[in-house]
Design a protein around this motif. Structure first.
Motif, short mmCIF file in Angstrom:
data_model
loop_
_atom_site.label_atom_id
_atom_site.label_comp_id
_atom_site.label_asym_id
_atom_site.label_seq_id
_atom_site.Cartn_x
_atom_site.Cartn_y
_atom_site.Cartn_z
N UNK A 227 0.80 -1.22 0.00
CA UNK A 227 0.00 0.00 0.00
C UNK A 227 0.83 1.27 0.00
N UNK A 228 2.02 1.24 0.59
CA UNK A 228 2.86 2.43 0.71
C UNK A 228 4.27 2.14 0.25
N UNK A 229 4.47 1.88 -1.05
CA UNK A 229 5.81 1.54 -1.51
C UNK A 229 6.77 2.71 -1.39
N UNK A 230 8.03 2.37 -1.10
CA UNK A 230 9.12 3.36 -1.04
C UNK A 230 8.88 4.44 0.00
N UNK A 231 8.30 4.07 1.14
CA UNK A 231 8.09 5.03 2.21
C UNK A 231 8.65 4.51 3.53
N UNK A 232 9.54 5.29 4.12
CA UNK A 232 10.06 5.00 5.46
C UNK A 232 8.98 5.41 6.46
N UNK A 233 9.01 4.78 7.65
CA UNK A 233 7.97 5.12 8.63
C UNK A 233 8.42 4.84 10.05
N UNK A 234 7.62 5.40 10.98
CA UNK A 234 7.79 5.14 12.40
C UNK A 234 6.45 4.68 12.94
N UNK A 235 6.48 3.61 13.75
CA UNK A 235 5.27 3.08 14.36
C UNK A 235 5.45 2.98 15.87
N UNK A 236 4.35 3.07 16.59
CA UNK A 236 4.31 2.69 17.99
C UNK A 236 3.62 1.33 18.03
N UNK A 237 4.15 0.46 18.88
CA UNK A 237 3.60 -0.89 19.01
C UNK A 237 3.09 -1.05 20.44
N UNK A 238 1.82 -1.36 20.57
CA UNK A 238 1.18 -1.59 21.87
C UNK A 238 0.57 -2.98 21.86
N UNK A 239 1.13 -3.89 22.65
CA UNK A 239 0.61 -5.26 22.74
C UNK A 239 0.46 -5.89 21.35
N UNK A 240 1.51 -5.75 20.54
CA UNK A 240 1.57 -6.28 19.17
C UNK A 240 0.61 -5.59 18.21
N UNK A 241 -0.01 -4.47 18.62
CA UNK A 241 -0.87 -3.69 17.74
C UNK A 241 -0.04 -2.53 17.19
N UNK A 242 0.18 -2.53 15.89
CA UNK A 242 1.09 -1.58 15.23
C UNK A 242 0.30 -0.38 14.74
N UNK A 243 0.73 0.83 15.12
CA UNK A 243 0.08 2.05 14.66
C UNK A 243 1.12 2.95 14.00
N UNK A 244 0.94 3.18 12.69
CA UNK A 244 1.85 4.06 11.97
C UNK A 244 1.61 5.48 12.41
N UNK A 245 2.67 6.16 12.83
CA UNK A 245 2.58 7.54 13.29
C UNK A 245 2.95 8.53 12.19
#
Length: 159
Positions: A73-91
């Motif tokens: 869905x998001x090719x060629x994009x760097x990202x940062x996520x927060x992970x809460x109890x294995x639930x990944x949220x892209x910030x």
């Protein structure tokens, strides 16, 4: 140097190879720097390498900073996520072009409440959070063939 690879896309199970860099937990500011060359010997568009910072593998909490996928869905994009109890949220995410076979200097960093991914001395993506301040450091590959050199961890303290 270290060479790692995962199974090629598409694969039956969405899983990744991981390298736990230390069994110690780090507190406070931390940076993980390395030289990486994404190879396309078995993987077209190989480019995915990320780093967990302040990560607790048992609870599944921490930060995830990545160079991103070449496909999806998001090719060629760097990202940062927060992970809460294995639930990944892209910030946050931003464009990052990767040329196969070229060496890159990558730095995954947490300084105070600022997270960042730097590529060749340029800050590519940042996010501000004070959610996690302690945990393990772990590198992870996915759909990737990569060579890693000059791996260094700099930190405030380790336990």
């Amino acid at each position: 140097s270290v060479v790692g690879e995962t199974e090629p896309w598409p694969h039956k199970h969405a899983r990744a190879n991981s390298y736990l860099l230390s069994d110690k937990q780090f507190t406070g500011d931390i940076s993980v720097s390395l030289s990486a060359r994404f190879r396309n010997q078995r993987f077209p568009n190989s480019r995915y390498l990320g780093c967990y910072l302040c990560y607790d593998p048992e609870s599944g909490d921490g930060y995830w900073l990545s160079t991103g996928h070449a496909i999806g869905n998001y090719p060629s994009q760097a990202y940062i996520k927060e992970v809460h109890k294995q639930d990944w949220e892209t910030k946050t995410r931003t464009t990052l072009e990767i040329v196969p076979g070229q060496w890159y200097q990558l730095v995954y960093r947490k300084a105070g409440d600022m997270l960042s991914l730097e590529v060749d001395g340029a800050t590519i993506v940042t996010w501000q959070s004070d959610e996690f301040d302690r945990g393990h450091v772990q590198l992870r590959l996915h759909n990737t063939d990569v060579e890693i050199r000059d791996l260094r961890i700099e930190h405030a303290s380790a336990e």
